[in-house]
Design a protein around this motif. Structure first.
Motif, PDB file in Angstrom:
ATOM      1  N   THR A  69       0.961  -1.310  -0.006  1.00 38.29           N
ATOM      2  CA  THR A  69      -0.057   0.088   0.021  1.00 38.29           C
ATOM      3  C   THR A  69       0.878   1.327   0.028  1.00 38.29           C
ATOM      4  N   GLY A  70       2.147   1.120   0.236  1.00 36.38           N
ATOM      5  CA  GLY A  70       3.040   2.006   0.348  1.00 36.38           C
ATOM      6  C   GLY A  70       3.057   2.891   1.561  1.00 36.38           C
ATOM      7  N   LYS A  71       2.489   2.254   2.631  1.00 32.87           N
ATOM      8  CA  LYS A  71       2.404   2.886   4.091  1.00 32.87           C
ATOM      9  C   LYS A  71       2.367   2.056   5.142  1.00 32.87           C
ATOM     10  N   PHE A  72       2.781   2.317   6.388  1.00 31.80           N
ATOM     11  CA  PHE A  72       2.599   1.387   7.636  1.00 31.80           C
ATOM     12  C   PHE A  72       1.291   1.896   8.154  1.00 31.80           C
ATOM     13  N   ASP A  73       0.489   1.022   8.623  1.00 29.65           N
ATOM     14  CA  ASP A  73      -0.821   1.592   9.331  1.00 29.65           C
ATOM     15  C   ASP A  73      -1.154   0.343  10.252  1.00 29.65           C
ATOM     16  N   GLY A  74      -2.074   0.751  11.362  1.00 33.95           N
ATOM     17  CA  GLY A  74      -2.600  -0.218  11.883  1.00 33.95           C
ATOM     18  C   GLY A  74      -1.739  -1.133  12.856  1.00 33.95           C
ATOM     19  N   GLN A  75      -1.887  -2.374  12.924  1.00 33.17           N
ATOM     20  CA  GLN A  75      -1.286  -3.368  13.722  1.00 33.17           C
ATOM     21  C   GLN A  75       0.016  -3.625  12.987  1.00 33.17           C
ATOM     22  N   ALA A  76       0.238  -3.419  11.817  1.00 37.14           N
ATOM     23  CA  ALA A  76       1.604  -3.690  11.162  1.00 37.14           C
ATOM     24  C   ALA A  76       2.599  -2.354  11.686  1.00 37.14           C
ATOM     25  N   LEU A  77       2.146  -1.258  11.816  1.00 35.95           N
ATOM     26  CA  LEU A  77       2.803  -0.365  12.562  1.00 35.95           C
ATOM     27  C   LEU A  77       3.037  -0.278  13.811  1.00 35.95           C
ATOM     28  N   ALA A  78       1.906  -0.596  14.414  1.00 36.57           N
ATOM     29  CA  ALA A  78       2.221  -0.923  15.854  1.00 36.57           C
ATOM     30  C   ALA A  78       3.052  -2.063  16.160  1.00 36.57           C
ATOM     31  N   ASN A  79       3.128  -3.181  15.542  1.00 36.32           N
ATOM     32  CA  ASN A  79       4.228  -4.174  15.639  1.00 36.32           C
ATOM     33  C   ASN A  79       5.807  -3.524  15.200  1.00 36.32           C
ATOM     34  N   LEU A  80       5.847  -2.817  14.072  1.00 36.55           N
ATOM     35  CA  LEU A  80       7.014  -2.327  13.523  1.00 36.55           C
ATOM     36  C   LEU A  80       7.967  -1.325  14.930  1.00 36.55           C
ATOM     37  N   LYS A  81       6.878  -0.614  15.442  1.00 34.71           N
ATOM     38  CA  LYS A  81       7.260   0.352  16.698  1.00 34.71           C
ATOM     39  C   LYS A  81       7.542  -0.192  17.771  1.00 34.71           C
ATOM     40  N   ALA A  82       6.998  -1.519  18.035  1.00 37.06           N
ATOM     41  CA  ALA A  82       7.223  -2.390  19.297  1.00 37.06           C
ATOM     42  C   ALA A  82       8.904  -2.909  19.075  1.00 37.06           C
ATOM     43  N   ASP A  83       9.102  -3.582  17.731  1.00 29.94           N
ATOM     44  CA  ASP A  83      10.355  -4.088  17.213  1.00 29.94           C
ATOM     45  C   ASP A  83      11.329  -3.153  17.446  1.00 29.94           C
ATOM     46  N   ALA A  84      11.213  -1.918  16.883  1.00 32.97           N
ATOM     47  CA  ALA A  84      12.251  -0.746  16.991  1.00 32.97           C
ATOM     48  C   ALA A  84      12.553  -0.326  18.520  1.00 32.97           C
ATOM     49  N   ALA A  85      11.464  -0.490  19.324  1.00 33.98           N
ATOM     50  CA  ALA A  85      11.606   0.055  20.683  1.00 33.98           C
ATOM     51  C   ALA A  85      12.377  -1.174  21.425  1.00 33.98           C
ATOM     52  N   ASN A  86      11.999  -2.116  21.101  1.00 28.85           N
ATOM     53  CA  ASN A  86      12.633  -3.356  22.083  1.00 28.85           C
ATOM     54  C   ASN A  86      14.181  -3.685  21.643  1.00 28.85           C
ATOM     55  N   GLY A  87      14.501  -3.319  20.290  1.00 25.00           N
ATOM     56  CA  GLY A  87      15.823  -3.511  20.024  1.00 25.00           C
ATOM     57  C   GLY A  87      16.711  -2.177  20.091  1.00 25.00           C
ATOM     58  N   LEU A  88      16.023  -1.125  20.119  1.00 22.24           N
ATOM     59  CA  LEU A  88      17.064   0.094  20.295  1.00 22.24           C
ATOM     60  C   LEU A  88      17.325   0.563  21.731  1.00 22.24           C
ATOM     61  N   LYS A  89      16.330   0.132  22.291  1.00 22.81           N
ATOM     62  CA  LYS A  89      16.710   0.855  24.021  1.00 22.81           C
ATOM     63  C   LYS A  89      17.875   0.362  24.418  1.00 22.81           C
ATOM     64  N   GLU A  90      18.319  -0.795  24.272  1.00 24.25           N
ATOM     65  CA  GLU A  90      19.476  -1.397  24.723  1.00 24.25           C
ATOM     66  C   GLU A  90      20.783  -0.441  24.165  1.00 24.25           C
ATOM     67  N   PHE A  91      20.555   0.419  22.994  1.00 19.33           N
ATOM     68  CA  PHE A  91      21.744   0.977  22.473  1.00 19.33           C
ATOM     69  C   PHE A  91      21.586   2.255  22.425  1.00 19.33           C
ATOM     70  N   ASN A  92      20.558   2.837  23.380  1.00 20.19           N
ATOM     71  CA  ASN A  92      20.385   4.111  23.522  1.00 20.19           C
ATOM     72  C   ASN A  92      19.897   4.889  22.441  1.00 20.19           C
ATOM     73  N   TRP A  93      19.222   4.098  21.508  1.00 21.46           N
ATOM     74  CA  TRP A  93      18.628   4.632  20.027  1.00 21.46           C
ATOM     75  C   TRP A  93      19.740   5.086  19.193  1.00 21.46           C
ATOM     76  N   PHE A  94      21.234   4.635  19.522  1.00 22.42           N
ATOM     77  CA  PHE A  94      22.152   5.114  18.795  1.00 22.42           C
ATOM     78  C   PHE A  94      22.456   6.633  18.719  1.00 22.42           C
ATOM     79  N   THR A  95      21.763   7.318  19.844  1.00 17.30           N
ATOM     80  CA  THR A  95      21.839   8.655  20.155  1.00 17.30           C
ATOM     81  C   THR A  95      22.490   9.008  21.119  1.00 17.30           C
ATOM     82  N   HIS A  96      23.750   9.461  21.005  1.00 19.07           N
ATOM     83  CA  HIS A  96      24.710   9.923  22.319  1.00 19.07           C
ATOM     84  C   HIS A  96      24.658  11.513  22.455  1.00 19.07           C
ATOM     85  N   LEU A  97      23.610  11.911  23.246  1.00 17.56           N
ATOM     86  CA  LEU A  97      23.248  13.177  23.450  1.00 17.56           C
ATOM     87  C   LEU A  97      24.310  13.624  24.868  1.00 17.56           C
ATOM     88  N   THR A  98      25.156  14.382  24.846  1.00 13.71           N
ATOM     89  CA  THR A  98      25.959  14.783  26.260  1.00 13.71           C
ATOM     90  C   THR A  98      25.597  16.026  26.629  1.00 13.71           C
TER      91      THR A  98
END
Length: 195
Positions: free
Chosen positions: A68-97
């Motif tokens: 469809t060319g977009k992420f929506d509904g449950q697919a978007l929720a699943n993608l968001k959950a995957d990103a959050a679960n994987g990235l929180k251990e790595f500080n979202w690759f964002t090192h703000l000092t």
């Protein structure tokens, strides 16, 4: 590769345990950082990641199977959950000092994922609370994956932006304090320079 969810988790989790011979990048990200100001104080950092075509294709296949060319509904929720679960251990690759102390990032707020052309784009916000005056407290930002399994590089066009009124400007230098891949590579560091 039957499930991109497992791929996402394994890719991000593999960063910490990648063997030296396999630590070169497997995923590439073009990043844009926007420093958000209010009343001359830094209140948030907005991050945009544009993934390489190959990884984007894998994400689209899993989370937009009907093309469809977009992420929506449950697919978007699943993608968001995957990103959050994987990235929180790595500080979202964002090192703000801020003032010499690195800000811990457990969650990228206002997360969104879009398909733009043949690439997938993530956007998220890192709040700065309480807001900080960079003229009084030094602020710097480096975007990188310590294992160098994922290459996070500043985008070629307008990679650093400022939103809101501020006397600050930005300067990009090499972040020699955080060598990648046994010192072969170094991330870039963005320093706020304020009057």
């Amino acid at each position: 590769m039957r499930c991109i969810r497992l791929l996402l988790l394994s890719v991000f989790l593999a960063c910490a345990a990648a063997a030296p011979a396999r630590a070169h990048p497997h995923i590439w990200i073009d990043a844009v950082a926007t420093f958000v100001f209010a009343d001359s104080k830094l209140t948030a950092l907005r991050i945009q990641w544009t993934f390489d075509e190959l990884f984007s294709s894998a994400l689209r296949e899993q989370f937009d199977p009907n093309k469809t060319g977009k992420f929506d509904g449950q697919a978007l929720a699943n993608l968001k959950a995957d990103a959050a679960n994987g990235l929180k251990e790595f500080n979202w690759f964002t090192h703000l000092t801020i003032g010499g102390k690195k800000l811990a990032i457990a969650e990228g707020q206002d997360f969104s994922a879009t398909i733009e052309g043949d690439r997938v784009v993530y956007r998220f916000t890192v709040p700065v609370a309480p807001p900080v005056n960079p003229a009084q407290t030094p602020v710097s930002l480096s975007l990188y994956d310590q294992s160098f399994y994922i290459d996070v590089a500043l985008a070629k066009e307008k990679p650093i932006r400022i939103e809101g009124a501020t006397p600050c400007k930005t300067a990009v230098t090499t972040d020699k304090a955080n060598p990648l891949y046994y010192g072969v590579f170094y991330p870039q560091r963005i320093d706020l320079q304020c009057k």
